[in-house]
Design an enzyme around this catalytic site. Structure first.
Site, PDB file in Angstrom:
ATOM      1  N   CYS A  85      30.797  40.916  47.256  1.00  0.00           N
ATOM      2  CA  CYS A  85      30.561  41.615  45.980  1.00  0.00           C
ATOM      3  C   CYS A  85      29.818  42.935  46.175  1.00  0.00           C
ATOM      4  O   CYS A  85      29.668  43.709  45.224  1.00  0.00           O
ATOM      5  CB  CYS A  85      29.771  40.724  45.035  1.00  0.00           C
ATOM      6  SG  CYS A  85      30.518  39.119  44.818  1.00  0.00           S
ATOM      7  N   CYS A 206      27.374  33.192  33.436  1.00  0.00           N
ATOM      8  CA  CYS A 206      28.211  33.671  34.542  1.00  0.00           C
ATOM      9  C   CYS A 206      28.839  35.015  34.227  1.00  0.00           C
ATOM     10  O   CYS A 206      29.282  35.256  33.099  1.00  0.00           O
ATOM     11  CB  CYS A 206      29.365  32.698  34.798  1.00  0.00           C
ATOM     12  SG  CYS A 206      28.864  31.011  35.134  1.00  0.00           S
ATOM     13  N   SER A 207      28.952  35.866  35.252  1.00  0.00           N
ATOM     14  CA  SER A 207      29.803  37.049  35.119  1.00  0.00           C
ATOM     15  C   SER A 207      31.241  36.536  35.063  1.00  0.00           C
ATOM     16  O   SER A 207      31.547  35.459  35.557  1.00  0.00           O
ATOM     17  CB  SER A 207      29.606  37.982  36.312  1.00  0.00           C
ATOM     18  OG  SER A 207      29.920  37.314  37.513  1.00  0.00           O
ATOM     19  N   LYS A 328      27.488  40.753  33.782  1.00  0.00           N
ATOM     20  CA  LYS A 328      27.752  39.731  32.767  1.00  0.00           C
ATOM     21  C   LYS A 328      28.698  40.218  31.670  1.00  0.00           C
ATOM     22  O   LYS A 328      29.649  39.524  31.310  1.00  0.00           O
ATOM     23  CB  LYS A 328      26.413  39.285  32.140  1.00  0.00           C
ATOM     24  CG  LYS A 328      26.552  38.323  30.985  1.00  0.00           C
ATOM     25  CD  LYS A 328      27.011  36.964  31.465  1.00  0.00           C
ATOM     26  CE  LYS A 328      27.744  36.158  30.439  1.00  0.00           C
ATOM     27  NZ  LYS A 328      29.109  36.600  30.134  1.00  0.00           N
ATOM     28  N   HIS A 332      32.862  42.011  36.271  1.00  0.00           N
ATOM     29  CA  HIS A 332      32.530  42.044  37.699  1.00  0.00           C
ATOM     30  C   HIS A 332      33.793  41.971  38.555  1.00  0.00           C
ATOM     31  O   HIS A 332      34.069  40.942  39.181  1.00  0.00           O
ATOM     32  CB  HIS A 332      31.570  40.883  38.000  1.00  0.00           C
ATOM     33  CG  HIS A 332      31.085  40.810  39.408  1.00  0.00           C
ATOM     34  ND1 HIS A 332      30.975  41.917  40.245  1.00  0.00           N
ATOM     35  CD2 HIS A 332      30.666  39.732  40.157  1.00  0.00           C
ATOM     36  CE1 HIS A 332      30.510  41.530  41.420  1.00  0.00           C
ATOM     37  NE2 HIS A 332      30.334  40.212  41.399  1.00  0.00           N
TER      38      HIS A 332
HETATM   39  N1  COA Z   1      31.399  35.098  30.024  1.00  0.00           N
HETATM   40  C1  COA Z   1      31.804  35.093  28.716  1.00  0.00           C
HETATM   41  N2  COA Z   1      32.987  34.590  28.326  1.00  0.00           N
HETATM   42  C2  COA Z   1      33.796  34.115  29.284  1.00  0.00           C
HETATM   43  C3  COA Z   1      33.450  34.096  30.648  1.00  0.00           C
HETATM   44  C4  COA Z   1      32.191  34.615  30.996  1.00  0.00           C
HETATM   45  N3  COA Z   1      31.795  34.617  32.266  1.00  0.00           N
HETATM   46  N4  COA Z   1      34.459  33.559  31.347  1.00  0.00           N
HETATM   47  C5  COA Z   1      35.417  33.246  30.471  1.00  0.00           C
HETATM   48  N5  COA Z   1      35.018  33.589  29.235  1.00  0.00           N
HETATM   49  C6  COA Z   1      35.731  33.369  27.982  1.00  0.00           C
HETATM   50  C7  COA Z   1      37.158  33.865  28.062  1.00  0.00           C
HETATM   51  O1  COA Z   1      37.265  35.179  27.573  1.00  0.00           O
HETATM   52  C8  COA Z   1      37.872  32.877  27.158  1.00  0.00           C
HETATM   53  O2  COA Z   1      37.644  33.240  25.821  1.00  0.00           O
HETATM   54  P1  COA Z   1      38.816  33.123  24.735  1.00  0.00           P
HETATM   55  O3  COA Z   1      39.142  31.657  24.670  1.00  0.00           O
HETATM   56  O4  COA Z   1      38.187  33.649  23.479  1.00  0.00           O
HETATM   57  O5  COA Z   1      39.934  33.951  25.268  1.00  0.00           O
HETATM   58  C9  COA Z   1      37.124  31.573  27.396  1.00  0.00           C
HETATM   59  O6  COA Z   1      35.815  31.955  27.839  1.00  0.00           O
HETATM   60  C10 COA Z   1      37.757  30.677  28.435  1.00  0.00           C
HETATM   61  O7  COA Z   1      38.133  31.478  29.504  1.00  0.00           O
HETATM   62  P2  COA Z   1      38.668  30.881  30.859  1.00  0.00           P
HETATM   63  O8  COA Z   1      39.306  31.985  31.624  1.00  0.00           O
HETATM   64  O9  COA Z   1      39.484  29.626  30.606  1.00  0.00           O
HETATM   65  O10 COA Z   1      37.315  30.477  31.568  1.00  0.00           O
HETATM   66  P3  COA Z   1      37.199  29.658  32.895  1.00  0.00           P
HETATM   67  O11 COA Z   1      36.576  28.362  32.552  1.00  0.00           O
HETATM   68  O12 COA Z   1      38.468  29.658  33.669  1.00  0.00           O
HETATM   69  O13 COA Z   1      36.172  30.536  33.728  1.00  0.00           O
HETATM   70  C11 COA Z   1      34.030  30.797  34.649  1.00  0.00           C
HETATM   71  C12 COA Z   1      34.834  30.601  33.377  1.00  0.00           C
HETATM   72  C13 COA Z   1      32.558  30.904  34.284  1.00  0.00           C
HETATM   73  C14 COA Z   1      34.229  29.597  35.592  1.00  0.00           C
HETATM   74  C15 COA Z   1      34.514  32.104  35.356  1.00  0.00           C
HETATM   75  O14 COA Z   1      34.278  33.192  34.489  1.00  0.00           O
HETATM   76  C16 COA Z   1      33.828  32.325  36.675  1.00  0.00           C
HETATM   77  O15 COA Z   1      34.203  31.739  37.697  1.00  0.00           O
HETATM   78  N6  COA Z   1      32.815  33.216  36.727  1.00  0.00           N
HETATM   79  C17 COA Z   1      32.078  33.487  37.937  1.00  0.00           C
HETATM   80  C18 COA Z   1      32.742  34.566  38.744  1.00  0.00           C
HETATM   81  C19 COA Z   1      32.061  34.697  40.070  1.00  0.00           C
HETATM   82  O16 COA Z   1      31.716  33.727  40.718  1.00  0.00           O
HETATM   83  N7  COA Z   1      31.884  35.945  40.535  1.00  0.00           N
HETATM   84  C20 COA Z   1      31.266  36.237  41.800  1.00  0.00           C
HETATM   85  C21 COA Z   1      29.820  35.986  41.751  1.00  0.00           C
HETATM   86  S1  COA Z   1      29.025  35.955  43.318  1.00  0.00           S
END
Ligand code: COA
Length: 386
Positions: A85, A206-207, A328, A332
């Site tokens: 990252c 989570c981002s 966030k 990201h």
């Molecule tokens: N913050 C706010 N809203 C989020 C979000 C987040 N981080 N991630 C997803 N959403 C929202 C989506 O927009 C969607 O909204 P909608 O239903 O109104 O369209 C809903 O939540 C579901 O989205 P979805 O894609 O099914 O979420 P998910 O469960 O597959 O993923 C996380 C959610 C948190 C697991 C994913 O965002 C993630 O893995 N984040 C971390 C990324 C990471 O690790 N980066 C590197 C860091 S070192």
């Protein structure tokens, strides 16, 4: 070494960008940065492109040459830089060092990631952890940061609400940023009641998974006024490493690479943490934003949670943190983040941050982290050359 200035910046909108390809994103950002610098593409001598995992996300490697060709800038040298990252932060550092050393004069640092084309981004992201000791045992980044959060709560009495407060701040600022992935405010309750990801962290800690690109143009400081009335000077560009695996660290509540890179940066710049007016810090998870404001020396270790609760990092405070919305809310796209951070601080220093503009800004800092802190890159930018 020569002094270096930033004369052009850009960022594409971050989000789920189905209609744009990987290569289109980085070219869009690059062209906008060149225009912002009042240059033409032929003026560039080289480019460095931050990208964590084109191979796993879109099946594309050999990214330097791809971008040079697709942007019409070939045959200029184009080098892909990878540090998880922190890829963008390190690409910026390579560009700065190339200009500082006198090797090149006009250099673009760009960053790009297209993460939403895969069904599950988690395994690709987990490739930035230690494969043998972490990822293959089922550990993911949310769970690694969850352990850091738990330990901070245990050692310092930090509350779950204080950690959530960092995500709330990001969304508050992101609501004012038209390029942010999420432009809506959230509440502490919404964070606490969102889906559990890795306790104590929930979805709204989570981002997100994001697509996007950003670009920055750097030149020798002596030349900057030829292109712009508002050059932003690079006062320090530093980098430090730590163990890649979390269990090898002495402490789970301090990211030592951040401490080392930032202390070196303050020394080089001749500035102190309290001289910073704005900072874009790496909040891939809300707890990481809290650790950052402590490790950068803005607040004492253990006092970050209280600082968040007391509103001490809001836009109207002494140090305005993540005015862009941070990872966030701005989003990201891994390789683009370090460059987007520099773009936001540049806009703040140039008084071009519109509704999220902070008053009386002279100095700003960016902190871009790879993994759980195996890499940290810090940049100090200023309207003052010395
Ligand atoms: N913050 C706010 N809203 C989020 C979000 C987040 N981080 N991630 C997803 N959403 C929202 C989506 O927009 C969607 O909204 P909608 O239903 O109104 O369209 C809903 O939540 C579901 O989205 P979805 O894609 O099914 O979420 P998910 O469960 O597959 O993923 C996380 C959610 C948190 C697991 C994913 O965002 C993630 O893995 N984040 C971390 C990324 C990471 O690790 N980066 C590197 C860091 S070192």
């Amino acid at each position: 070494m020569r002094d270096v200035a930033i004369i052009g910046v850009s960022q594409t909108k971050f989000g789920e960008l189905w209609e744009k390809s990987f290569r289109d994103l980085v070219v869009e950002a690059g062209v906008a940065a060149i225009r912002d610098a009042n240059m033409v593409g032929d003026d560039l001598d080289a480019m460095y492109i931050g990208n964590m995992s084109g191979g796993l996300f879109v099946g594309q490697e050999h990214i330097g040459a791809l971008i040079a060709e697709h942007s019409g800038l070939a045959p200029i040298p184009a080098t892909r830089v990878e540090a998880a990252c922190a890829s963008g932060g390190l690409a910026l550092r390579q560009a700065i060092m190339a200009v500082a050393s006198g090797y090149y004069d006009h250099v673009m640092a760009a960053g790009v990631e297209k993460m939403t084309d895969v069904v599950d981004a988690t395994p690709a992201i987990a490739a930035a952890a230690d494969q043998e000791w972490e990822a293959q045992q089922g550990v993911t980044f949310p769970s690694l940061y969850a352990m850091m959060a738990r330990r901070h709560m245990y050692e310092y009495g930090t509350t779950r609400e204080q950690i959530a407060g960092f995500a709330v701040l990001g969304h508050k600022n992101g609501a004012l940023n038209p390029k942010a992935q999420f432009q809506r405010e959230i509440s502490i309750d919404a964070v606490l009641n969102s889906t559990k990801v890795a306790e104590p962290l929930n979805l709204l800690d989570c981002s997100p998974v994001s697509d996007g690109a950003a670009a920055v143009i750097v030149v020798p400081a002596d030349e900057a006024q030829k292109y712009t009335d508002t050059p932003v000077y690079v006062r320090a560009s530093t980098q430090a490493s730590d163990t890649i695996a979390l269990h090898s660290r002495k402490s789970l509540t301090t990211i030592q690479s951040t401490v080392l890179a930032s202390r070196k940066a303050y020394e080089i710049a001749g500035l102190k943490p309290e001289d910073m007016d704005v900072a874009e810090v790496h909040d891939c998870f809300s707890i990481n934003g809290l650790l950052a404001i402590e490790d950068l020396g803005f607040f004492e270790k253990g006092k970050g949670g209280q600082a968040i609760e007391d509103g001490l990092i809001e836009r109207d405070s002494d140090i305005a943190v993540n005015t862009s919305g941070g990872l966030k809310a701005r989003g990201h796209p891994l390789g683009a983040t370090g460059i987007a951070q520099a773009a936001e601080v540049t806009w703040q220093l140039r008084q071009e941050a519109d509704k999220r503009q902070v008053s009386d800004v002279e100095n700003g800092l960016t902190l871009n982290i790879g993994g759980t802190g195996g890499t940290a890159a810090v940049h100090i930018l200023s309207i003052n050359r010395k």
